[in-house]
Scaffold this active site. Structure first.
Site, PDB file in Angstrom:
ATOM      1  N   CYS A   1      34.495  31.772  21.566  1.00 57.25           N
ATOM      2  CA  CYS A   1      34.925  32.997  20.870  1.00 57.25           C
ATOM      3  C   CYS A   1      35.663  32.703  19.578  1.00 57.25           C
ATOM      4  CB  CYS A   1      35.798  33.842  21.792  1.00 57.25           C
ATOM      5  SG  CYS A   1      34.958  34.262  23.314  1.00 57.25           S
TER       6      CYS A   1
ATOM      7  N   ASN B   1      32.723  42.234  24.659  1.00 55.37           N
ATOM      8  CA  ASN B   1      33.143  40.924  24.135  1.00 55.37           C
ATOM      9  C   ASN B   1      31.905  40.177  23.626  1.00 55.37           C
ATOM     10  OD1 ASN B   1      33.953  38.293  23.687  1.00 55.37           O
ATOM     11  ND2 ASN B   1      35.103  38.087  25.593  1.00 55.37           N
TER      12      ASN B   1
ATOM     13  N   HIS C   1      40.588  38.743  18.509  1.00 52.65           N
ATOM     14  CA  HIS C   1      39.330  38.632  19.247  1.00 52.65           C
ATOM     15  C   HIS C   1      39.248  39.780  20.242  1.00 52.65           C
ATOM     16  CE1 HIS C   1      36.050  37.340  21.606  1.00 52.65           C
ATOM     17  NE2 HIS C   1      36.770  36.962  22.633  1.00 52.65           N
TER      18      HIS C   1
HETATM   19  N1  COA Z   1      34.580  46.499  39.027  1.00 55.63           N
HETATM   20  C1  COA Z   1      35.398  46.805  40.040  1.00 55.63           C
HETATM   21  N2  COA Z   1      36.250  45.921  40.595  1.00 55.63           N
HETATM   22  C2  COA Z   1      36.291  44.695  40.053  1.00 55.63           C
HETATM   23  C3  COA Z   1      35.467  44.308  38.978  1.00 55.63           C
HETATM   24  C4  COA Z   1      34.582  45.267  38.463  1.00 55.63           C
HETATM   25  N3  COA Z   1      33.756  45.016  37.450  1.00 55.63           N
HETATM   26  N4  COA Z   1      35.721  43.022  38.649  1.00 55.63           N
HETATM   27  C5  COA Z   1      36.690  42.608  39.491  1.00 55.63           C
HETATM   28  N5  COA Z   1      37.026  43.611  40.339  1.00 55.63           N
HETATM   29  C6  COA Z   1      38.022  43.601  41.393  1.00 55.63           C
HETATM   30  C7  COA Z   1      38.352  42.214  41.872  1.00 55.63           C
HETATM   31  O1  COA Z   1      37.401  41.778  42.827  1.00 55.63           O
HETATM   32  C8  COA Z   1      39.727  42.424  42.480  1.00 55.63           C
HETATM   33  O2  COA Z   1      39.560  42.981  43.779  1.00 55.63           O
HETATM   34  P1  COA Z   1      40.557  42.553  44.985  1.00 55.63           P
HETATM   35  O3  COA Z   1      41.922  42.951  44.516  1.00 55.63           O
HETATM   36  O4  COA Z   1      40.016  43.325  46.119  1.00 55.63           O
HETATM   37  O5  COA Z   1      40.394  41.071  45.065  1.00 55.63           O
HETATM   38  C9  COA Z   1      40.338  43.500  41.582  1.00 55.63           C
HETATM   39  O6  COA Z   1      39.249  44.127  40.897  1.00 55.63           O
HETATM   40  C10 COA Z   1      41.318  42.949  40.565  1.00 55.63           C
HETATM   41  O7  COA Z   1      40.739  41.801  39.975  1.00 55.63           O
HETATM   42  P2  COA Z   1      41.475  41.014  38.857  1.00 55.63           P
HETATM   43  O8  COA Z   1      40.626  39.853  38.469  1.00 55.63           O
HETATM   44  O9  COA Z   1      42.889  40.755  39.267  1.00 55.63           O
HETATM   45  O10 COA Z   1      41.483  42.120  37.699  1.00 55.63           O
HETATM   46  P3  COA Z   1      42.156  42.054  36.300  1.00 55.63           P
HETATM   47  O11 COA Z   1      43.027  43.225  36.133  1.00 55.63           O
HETATM   48  O12 COA Z   1      42.709  40.692  35.991  1.00 55.63           O
HETATM   49  O13 COA Z   1      40.902  42.274  35.332  1.00 55.63           O
HETATM   50  C11 COA Z   1      39.468  40.987  33.922  1.00 55.63           C
HETATM   51  C12 COA Z   1      39.840  41.346  35.348  1.00 55.63           C
HETATM   52  C13 COA Z   1      38.346  39.960  33.953  1.00 55.63           C
HETATM   53  C14 COA Z   1      39.015  42.238  33.222  1.00 55.63           C
HETATM   54  C15 COA Z   1      40.727  40.403  33.187  1.00 55.63           C
HETATM   55  O14 COA Z   1      41.324  39.422  34.001  1.00 55.63           O
HETATM   56  C16 COA Z   1      40.389  39.792  31.864  1.00 55.63           C
HETATM   57  O15 COA Z   1      39.920  40.469  30.962  1.00 55.63           O
HETATM   58  N6  COA Z   1      40.669  38.506  31.695  1.00 55.63           N
HETATM   59  C17 COA Z   1      40.465  37.829  30.445  1.00 55.63           C
HETATM   60  C18 COA Z   1      39.008  37.608  30.263  1.00 55.63           C
HETATM   61  C19 COA Z   1      38.685  37.140  28.889  1.00 55.63           C
HETATM   62  O16 COA Z   1      39.376  37.477  27.964  1.00 55.63           O
HETATM   63  N7  COA Z   1      37.608  36.383  28.786  1.00 55.63           N
HETATM   64  C20 COA Z   1      37.120  35.934  27.560  1.00 55.63           C
HETATM   65  C21 COA Z   1      38.078  35.074  26.875  1.00 55.63           C
HETATM   66  S1  COA Z   1      37.470  34.760  25.307  1.00 55.63           S
END
Ligand code: COA
Length: 321
Positions: A112, A278, A248
């Site tokens: 990214c 993204n 980003h």
């Molecule tokens: N729809 C519904 N539920 C979902 C889901 C989706 N698409 N994806 C994950 N979940 C669930 C998980 O399984 C978890 O369930 P559980 O509590 O029963 O285990 C719950 O939602 C919370 O998951 P979590 O990973 O803690 O959510 P979060 O608030 O951290 O959000 C991301 C997840 C990926 C959106 C977030 O962590 C994120 O954006 N991280 C950075 C990613 C990034 O920037 N990547 C690129 C870098 S360049």
């Protein structure tokens, strides 16, 4: 002497995938995706479209708007982690598509951070006198490395491209640029196999982007806060001197947390992930071009560009438009 952006362009494939469409593919909801990421829809390349096709379309718009003769271009750098093929590089492929030859054209893989890395390099080429007109592109087809059955990742990633043309100028353009990386975090965001790690003929249908989202989130916020503060200090500026912040576009909650820590008010923060998702190396040039087209970013504005991506890699550019 500075490097100055004389024009920008961007391109998004016409195929739009909404959160409602994703509800039909995986166990997710529009409400979850919007509240956890800020994303509502994204563009996905047609099966026959490659990263170089997207990059070429963005470049064409930047060239048309710049008013230059395309033969003035003497350098092409493309940031991408989804090249058409391992070799030739996407820069050379785009060079040929534009109808140019006989100057350096290459791509760099910094996930990214690809566009910010490419801008930093192009700036060095220009300041050294090696380039008088550089075409810098961020282009991705992340849909090709996304597992469309994995709800943890498929709701995030998308396709697109953005481009900028840089020329030497006596008026301030890029006033600061710094890159960084820490490979110790490589297990938080990665694609398991490539051309060297597992021979292509052995690659099966399991070679998708893997991510520990929670951990990426925390390191991203901390890193982006600290590099922005360091950058502003190095150029004797405060966040009040910044007219626009283009981080980003990965997650709206990351962007809000970083902006708050930097005391940058919401009205100065460019958010394009709502419609783009993204798009990795394409996210910053897409947001930049869109904001210029919408009349938000104007000539004379000071813009802080900030990237963060797999590696981890990161980078900052402070630029006067
Ligand atoms: N729809 C519904 N539920 C979902 C889901 C989706 N698409 N994806 C994950 N979940 C669930 C998980 O399984 C978890 O369930 P559980 O509590 O029963 O285990 C719950 O939602 C919370 O998951 P979590 O990973 O803690 O959510 P979060 O608030 O951290 O959000 C991301 C997840 C990926 C959106 C977030 O962590 C994120 O954006 N991280 C950075 C990613 C990034 O920037 N990547 C690129 C870098 S360049």
């Amino acid at each position: 002497m500075f490097s100055k952006i004389i024009a920008t362009g961007s391109y998004l494939p016409s195929n739009i995938l909404t959160n409602q469409d994703l509800e039909k593919k995986v166990d997710t909801t529009d409400e979850w995706i919007r509240s956890r990421t800020g994303i509502e829809r994204r563009s996905i390349a047609d099966p026959q479209q490659t990263t170089s096709d997207l990059g070429y379309e963005a470049a064409k718009k930047a060239i048309d708007r710049s008013g230059i003769d395309k033969h003035e271009i003497d350098l092409i750098i493309v940031g991408t982690c989804t090249p058409d093929v391992p070799t030739p590089n996407v820069g050379a492929i785009i060079q040929e598509k534009i109808g140019l030859k006989d100057f350096p054209a290459f791509s760099i893989e910094a996930a990214c951070s690809g566009f910010v890395y490419a801008m930093n390099l192009a700036n060095k080429f220009i300041l050294s006198g090696d380039s008088k007109c550089a075409l810098v592109i961020g282009a991705e087809t992340l849909s090709r490395i996304t597992d469309w059955e994995d709800r943890n990742t498929c709701v995030l990633f998308a396709d697109g491209a953005g481009a900028a043309i840089l020329k030497p100028s006596e008026d301030p353009g890029i006033i600061y640029s710094k890159l960084g990386a820490n490979g110790a975090y490589s297990d938080l965001l990665y694609v398991p196999y490539g051309t060297s790690k597992r021979p292509l003929k052995e690659q099966r249908n399991d070679n998708f982007l893997q991510m520990k989202g929670n951990e990426v989130f925390k390191v991203a916020v901390k890193t982006l806060e600290s590099i922005a503060k360091d950058s502003l200090k190095e150029v004797n500026m405060t966040s009040e001197d910044i007219d626009w912040f283009i981080p980003h576009q990965a997650n709206i909650r990351i962007i809000q947390a970083v902006s708050k820590r930097l005391n940058i008010p919401e009205k100065k923060v460019i958010i394009s992930l709502t419609d783009h998702g993204n798009t990795s190396a394409a996210s910053i040039p897409l947001a930049l071009d869109q904001s210029i087209r919408e009349g938000k970013i104007k000539t004379g504005d000071t813009v802080l560009l900030q990237s963060f991506g797999a590696g981890f890699t990161w980078g900052t550019v402070i630029i006067k438009i």
